[in-house]
Design a protein around this motif. Structure first.
Motif, PDB file in Angstrom:
ATOM      1  N   ILE A 262       0.847  -1.185   0.000  1.00 56.42           N
ATOM      2  CA  ILE A 262       0.000   0.000   0.000  1.00 56.42           C
ATOM      3  C   ILE A 262       0.884   1.237   0.000  1.00 56.42           C
ATOM      4  CG2 ILE A 262      -0.212   0.134   2.523  1.00 56.42           C
ATOM      5  CD1 ILE A 262      -3.185   0.920   2.044  1.00 56.42           C
ATOM      6  N   PHE A 263       0.435   2.252  -0.702  1.00 54.45           N
ATOM      7  CA  PHE A 263       1.192   3.493  -0.859  1.00 54.45           C
ATOM      8  C   PHE A 263       1.344   4.202   0.488  1.00 54.45           C
ATOM      9  CE2 PHE A 263       1.056   8.125  -1.748  1.00 54.45           C
ATOM     10  CZ  PHE A 263       2.215   8.242  -2.506  1.00 54.45           C
ATOM     11  N   ALA A 264       2.559   4.765   0.731  1.00 50.40           N
ATOM     12  CA  ALA A 264       2.826   5.427   2.013  1.00 50.40           C
ATOM     13  C   ALA A 264       3.492   6.786   1.838  1.00 50.40           C
ATOM     14  CB  ALA A 264       3.689   4.527   2.896  1.00 50.40           C
ATOM     15  N   GLY A 265       3.407   7.379   0.647  1.00 47.63           N
ATOM     16  CA  GLY A 265       3.886   8.746   0.497  1.00 47.63           C
ATOM     17  C   GLY A 265       4.842   8.960  -0.660  1.00 47.63           C
ATOM     18  N   TRP A 266       4.932  10.242  -1.090  1.00 49.61           N
ATOM     19  CA  TRP A 266       5.861  10.658  -2.143  1.00 49.61           C
ATOM     20  C   TRP A 266       7.110  11.263  -1.507  1.00 49.61           C
ATOM     21  CZ3 TRP A 266       4.963   8.797  -6.689  1.00 49.61           C
ATOM     22  CH2 TRP A 266       3.661   8.650  -7.181  1.00 49.61           C
ATOM     23  N   PHE A 267       8.272  10.873  -2.046  1.00 46.13           N
ATOM     24  CA  PHE A 267       9.540  11.363  -1.504  1.00 46.13           C
ATOM     25  C   PHE A 267      10.481  11.753  -2.642  1.00 46.13           C
ATOM     26  CE2 PHE A 267       7.628   8.834   1.766  1.00 46.13           C
ATOM     27  CZ  PHE A 267       7.932   9.501   2.947  1.00 46.13           C
ATOM     28  N   SER A 268      11.416  12.643  -2.321  1.00 44.79           N
ATOM     29  CA  SER A 268      12.369  13.124  -3.321  1.00 44.79           C
ATOM     30  C   SER A 268      13.532  12.173  -3.524  1.00 44.79           C
ATOM     31  CB  SER A 268      12.912  14.502  -2.910  1.00 44.79           C
ATOM     32  OG  SER A 268      11.866  15.451  -2.820  1.00 44.79           O
ATOM     33  N   ASP A 269      13.746  11.265  -2.576  1.00 48.53           N
ATOM     34  CA  ASP A 269      14.906  10.382  -2.643  1.00 48.53           C
ATOM     35  C   ASP A 269      14.484   8.934  -2.438  1.00 48.53           C
ATOM     36  OD1 ASP A 269      14.288  11.230   0.085  1.00 48.53           O
ATOM     37  OD2 ASP A 269      15.976   9.954   0.650  1.00 48.53           O
ATOM     38  N   ALA A 270      15.344   8.034  -2.886  1.00 48.66           N
ATOM     39  CA  ALA A 270      15.042   6.601  -2.827  1.00 48.66           C
ATOM     40  C   ALA A 270      15.070   6.054  -1.410  1.00 48.66           C
ATOM     41  CB  ALA A 270      16.031   5.829  -3.700  1.00 48.66           C
ATOM     42  N   ASP A 271      15.625   6.818  -0.456  1.00 42.70           N
ATOM     43  CA  ASP A 271      15.648   6.378   0.942  1.00 42.70           C
ATOM     44  C   ASP A 271      14.453   6.909   1.727  1.00 42.70           C
ATOM     45  OD1 ASP A 271      18.057   4.969   0.650  1.00 42.70           O
ATOM     46  OD2 ASP A 271      19.225   6.806   0.937  1.00 42.70           O
ATOM     47  N   TYR A 272      13.592   7.662   1.064  1.00 42.48           N
ATOM     48  CA  TYR A 272      12.350   8.182   1.657  1.00 42.48           C
ATOM     49  C   TYR A 272      12.610   9.066   2.882  1.00 42.48           C
ATOM     50  CZ  TYR A 272      10.979   4.095  -1.069  1.00 42.48           C
ATOM     51  OH  TYR A 272      10.844   3.163  -2.069  1.00 42.48           O
ATOM     52  N   THR A 273      13.562   9.974   2.739  1.00 43.05           N
ATOM     53  CA  THR A 273      13.874  10.873   3.855  1.00 43.05           C
ATOM     54  C   THR A 273      13.351  12.290   3.635  1.00 43.05           C
ATOM     55  OG1 THR A 273      16.038  11.433   2.895  1.00 43.05           O
ATOM     56  CG2 THR A 273      15.950   9.563   4.427  1.00 43.05           C
ATOM     57  N   ALA A 274      13.131  12.686   2.367  1.00 41.93           N
ATOM     58  CA  ALA A 274      12.679  14.047   2.061  1.00 41.93           C
ATOM     59  C   ALA A 274      11.326  13.991   1.365  1.00 41.93           C
ATOM     60  CB  ALA A 274      13.698  14.764   1.172  1.00 41.93           C
ATOM     61  N   VAL A 275      10.339  14.630   1.960  1.00 40.36           N
ATOM     62  CA  VAL A 275       8.981  14.605   1.408  1.00 40.36           C
ATOM     63  C   VAL A 275       8.929  15.382   0.092  1.00 40.36           C
ATOM     64  CG1 VAL A 275       6.574  15.238   1.821  1.00 40.36           C
ATOM     65  CG2 VAL A 275       8.005  14.452   3.714  1.00 40.36           C
ATOM     66  N   TYR A 276       8.209  14.825  -0.888  1.00 40.44           N
ATOM     67  CA  TYR A 276       8.027  15.501  -2.175  1.00 40.44           C
ATOM     68  C   TYR A 276       6.624  16.095  -2.203  1.00 40.44           C
ATOM     69  CZ  TYR A 276       8.247  16.382  -7.201  1.00 40.44           C
ATOM     70  OH  TYR A 276       8.260  16.985  -8.434  1.00 40.44           O
ATOM     71  N   GLU A 277       6.532  17.417  -2.292  1.00 43.48           N
ATOM     72  CA  GLU A 277       5.237  18.089  -2.247  1.00 43.48           C
ATOM     73  C   GLU A 277       4.858  18.729  -3.573  1.00 43.48           C
ATOM     74  OE1 GLU A 277       5.683  20.760   1.015  1.00 43.48           O
ATOM     75  OE2 GLU A 277       5.232  19.214   2.515  1.00 43.48           O
ATOM     76  N   GLY A 278       5.659  18.526  -4.607  1.00 36.82           N
ATOM     77  CA  GLY A 278       5.358  19.098  -5.909  1.00 36.82           C
ATOM     78  C   GLY A 278       4.175  18.415  -6.569  1.00 36.82           C
ATOM     79  N   THR A 279       3.628  19.069  -7.589  1.00 44.64           N
ATOM     80  CA  THR A 279       2.477  18.515  -8.312  1.00 44.64           C
ATOM     81  C   THR A 279       2.860  17.983  -9.690  1.00 44.64           C
ATOM     82  OG1 THR A 279       1.935  20.719  -9.154  1.00 44.64           O
ATOM     83  CG2 THR A 279       0.856  20.011  -7.109  1.00 44.64           C
ATOM     84  N   SER A 280       4.140  18.044 -10.032  1.00 47.80           N
ATOM     85  CA  SER A 280       4.632  17.487 -11.291  1.00 47.80           C
ATOM     86  C   SER A 280       6.076  17.047 -11.083  1.00 47.80           C
ATOM     87  CB  SER A 280       4.537  18.518 -12.419  1.00 47.80           C
ATOM     88  OG  SER A 280       5.334  19.652 -12.127  1.00 47.80           O
ATOM     89  N   GLY A 281       6.642  16.424 -12.105  1.00 47.97           N
ATOM     90  CA  GLY A 281       8.008  15.936 -11.984  1.00 47.97           C
ATOM     91  C   GLY A 281       8.049  14.513 -11.466  1.00 47.97           C
ATOM     92  N   ASN A 282       9.253  14.031 -11.188  1.00 47.42           N
ATOM     93  CA  ASN A 282       9.453  12.655 -10.749  1.00 47.42           C
ATOM     94  C   ASN A 282       9.651  12.578  -9.240  1.00 47.42           C
ATOM     95  OD1 ASN A 282       9.361  11.843 -13.431  1.00 47.42           O
ATOM     96  ND2 ASN A 282      11.577  12.055 -13.694  1.00 47.42           N
ATOM     97  N   ALA A 283       9.074  11.554  -8.638  1.00 44.79           N
ATOM     98  CA  ALA A 283       9.217  11.335  -7.201  1.00 44.79           C
ATOM     99  C   ALA A 283       9.211   9.842  -6.919  1.00 44.79           C
ATOM    100  CB  ALA A 283       8.096  12.031  -6.436  1.00 44.79           C
ATOM    101  N   TYR A 284       9.694   9.496  -5.736  1.00 44.46           N
ATOM    102  CA  TYR A 284       9.731   8.098  -5.321  1.00 44.46           C
ATOM    103  C   TYR A 284       8.498   7.775  -4.474  1.00 44.46           C
ATOM    104  CZ  TYR A 284      14.574   7.929  -6.893  1.00 44.46           C
ATOM    105  OH  TYR A 284      15.707   7.965  -7.661  1.00 44.46           O
ATOM    106  N   ALA A 285       7.845   6.688  -4.811  1.00 43.04           N
ATOM    107  CA  ALA A 285       6.675   6.235  -4.051  1.00 43.04           C
ATOM    108  C   ALA A 285       7.116   5.208  -3.020  1.00 43.04           C
ATOM    109  CB  ALA A 285       5.639   5.625  -4.985  1.00 43.04           C
ATOM    110  N   LYS A 286       6.798   5.477  -1.775  1.00 43.08           N
ATOM    111  CA  LYS A 286       7.083   4.515  -0.712  1.00 43.08           C
ATOM    112  C   LYS A 286       5.909   3.548  -0.589  1.00 43.08           C
ATOM    113  CE  LYS A 286       7.946   4.139   4.277  1.00 43.08           C
ATOM    114  NZ  LYS A 286       8.095   4.880   5.553  1.00 43.08           N
ATOM    115  N   PHE A 287       6.202   2.264  -0.457  1.00 47.40           N
ATOM    116  CA  PHE A 287       5.179   1.246  -0.256  1.00 47.40           C
ATOM    117  C   PHE A 287       5.491   0.453   1.007  1.00 47.40           C
ATOM    118  CE2 PHE A 287       5.170   1.974  -4.835  1.00 47.40           C
ATOM    119  CZ  PHE A 287       3.814   2.074  -5.115  1.00 47.40           C
ATOM    120  N   ILE A 288       4.446   0.033   1.698  1.00 42.86           N
ATOM    121  CA  ILE A 288       4.593  -0.834   2.864  1.00 42.86           C
ATOM    122  C   ILE A 288       3.632  -2.009   2.715  1.00 42.86           C
ATOM    123  CG2 ILE A 288       5.328   1.038   4.386  1.00 42.86           C
ATOM    124  CD1 ILE A 288       2.478   1.124   5.504  1.00 42.86           C
ATOM    125  N   ASP A 289       3.766  -2.981   3.590  1.00 41.40           N
ATOM    126  CA  ASP A 289       2.874  -4.141   3.571  1.00 41.40           C
ATOM    127  C   ASP A 289       1.424  -3.678   3.735  1.00 41.40           C
ATOM    128  OD1 ASP A 289       1.605  -6.572   3.843  1.00 41.40           O
ATOM    129  OD2 ASP A 289       2.635  -7.160   5.688  1.00 41.40           O
TER     130      ASP A 289
END
Length: 407
Positions: A262-289
């Protein structure tokens, strides 16, 4: 058996809509109330459409020819063909949580060669064999014509006046009473539109509700269950790894999905440390069980209280809570959303200390909400969905569940 008398010759038989050599008949009034008889073969299984009572996973057990089986599959009862006896009548028995038994006979081939066979009461609906682009859906939205049952028309992506959101407009043969999207239900009379907007025999399935790659849609109308699959091709197509172009998701207020996660947020980096708040561009999707955001419940003494329970994997969320609706005695509980302010590292159940990992190894914290002051002499049904709001502001709904009590 050659020359044997057909014991079900007086019954009304329904043929599979895909033209395969299977039929079903209803053998008692209760079953007639619960199943509308629409069914089809898909792959290695038969799928039989049920009413709202069966669409909700409230059966207790099932058996095919006396052998226990698991038959739940979204909006359909799924019967493995491998479990059927060829050229024979097969008995499917379902027992619900109130110990009511529903019996359906599944006929494979012709077990009574000399007995007259009845023609189906309605011709099988012709089915296509490909995914068809939804008008106005660009390169993102398609429907599968091979799964279309009793859908009058797939119109287009639109937002009519009766709908709160943009979605795919469908029409069915009769006035709509309830809609299911990936197992989540909404009454046509609901004051809060969560997955769709309904007017008469038309329904707009919200784009925001169809977050899976393949979305299962069931529409209860009159005595029918209409059914279709709608595909959101952007739901599981990352650019690289878990990196996505976020514009389509942000614009439509949806999020990507993956099987079992299940989706757990958009982040700017692959380690999910910086939140991505933009409305366009590329971001990393965090998933959890996906089991993290599911629903369990606990009844209080004499059923005077009911506690909703779910979990989160971390504190990296804006908020958490539950949406719920149902019935209490003779009263209807309207769709309600309750945000929860506290989380816990353990709770007590059956006088034992319980850790969040009873949900998933990813679970770190419980969050709960309690309904108090209930009258234990009144029956109640609570349909509950846990949710969280990610740090970038995306609301994510987990798997719904039901808590029921009958005094």
């Amino acid at each position: 058996t050659q020359g044997a008398v057909d014991p079900y010759s007086h019954q009304e038989w329904k043929a599979a809509t895909d033209g395969s050599d299977y039929k079903i008949c209803i053998v008692d009034k209760k079953t007639t109330d619960e199943f509308n008889g629409v069914f089809q073969k898909e792959g290695t299984s038969l799928y039989i459409a049920g009413s709202a009572a069966i669409l909700k996973p409230n059966y207790k057990s099932a058996s095919l020819n006396g052998n226990a089986m698991d038959i739940w599959a979204g909006a359909y009862v799924r019967v493995p063909i491998a479990g059927l006896n060829e050229n024979a009548d097969n008995t499917l028995v379902i027992t619900d949580t109130f110990n009511n038994e529903y019996t359906i006979i599944i006929r494979s081939g012709n077990p009574y060669p000399d007995a007259p066979t009845e023609e189906p009461t309605e011709a099988p609906e012709p089915l296509g064999d490909e995914w068809i682009n939804v008008t106005g859906g660009g390169t993102q939205w398609y429907y599968n014509d091979t799964t279309k049952i009793k859908i009058s028309q797939v119109v287009s992506v639109q937002k009519p006046g009766f709908s709160d959101q943009q979605g795919i407009y469908l029409t069915v043969p009769a006035g709509i009473s309830e809609v299911f999207v990936n197992g989540v239900s909404q009454s046509a009379s609901a004051t809060e539109q969560t997955i769709c907007g309904v007017q008469g025999a038309g329904v707009v399935i919200f784009l925001s509700a169809m977050t899976s790659y393949t979305n299962e849609i069931a529409i209860k109308n009159g005595t029918n269950i209409s059914y279709i699959q709608i595909r959101n091709v952007l739901a599981t197509e990352p650019k690289t790894g878990n990196q996505y172009d976020v514009e389509v998701y942000k614009t439509n207020e949806i999020y990507p999905t993956k099987d079992g996660l299940i989706f757990a947020g958009w982040f700017s980096d692959a380690d999910y440390t910086a939140v991505y708040e933009g409305t366009s561009g590329n971001a990393y999707a965090k998933f959890i069980d996906a089991k993290v955001l599911t629903f369990k419940h606990q009844w209080g003494s004499n059923h005077s209280a009911l506690r909703f329970v779910s979990t989160i994997d971390s504190l990296d969320y804006q908020s958490v809570g539950f949406t719920f609706s149902g019935t209490y005695g003779s009263s209807t509980i309207k769709q309600t959303t309750k945000e929860v302010e506290k989380v816990y590292t353990k709770i007590t159940a059956d006088s034992q200390s319980v850790l969040p990992t009873v949900f998933s190894d990813d679970s770190e914290y419980f969050f709960t909400y309690t309904i108090r002051g209930m009258d234990g002499t009144k029956a109640s049904t609570w349909n509950v969905t846990p949710y969280y709001v990610t740090l970038d502001g995306t609301t994510v709904y987990g798997k719904s569940g039901t808590a029921e009590y009958t005094p």
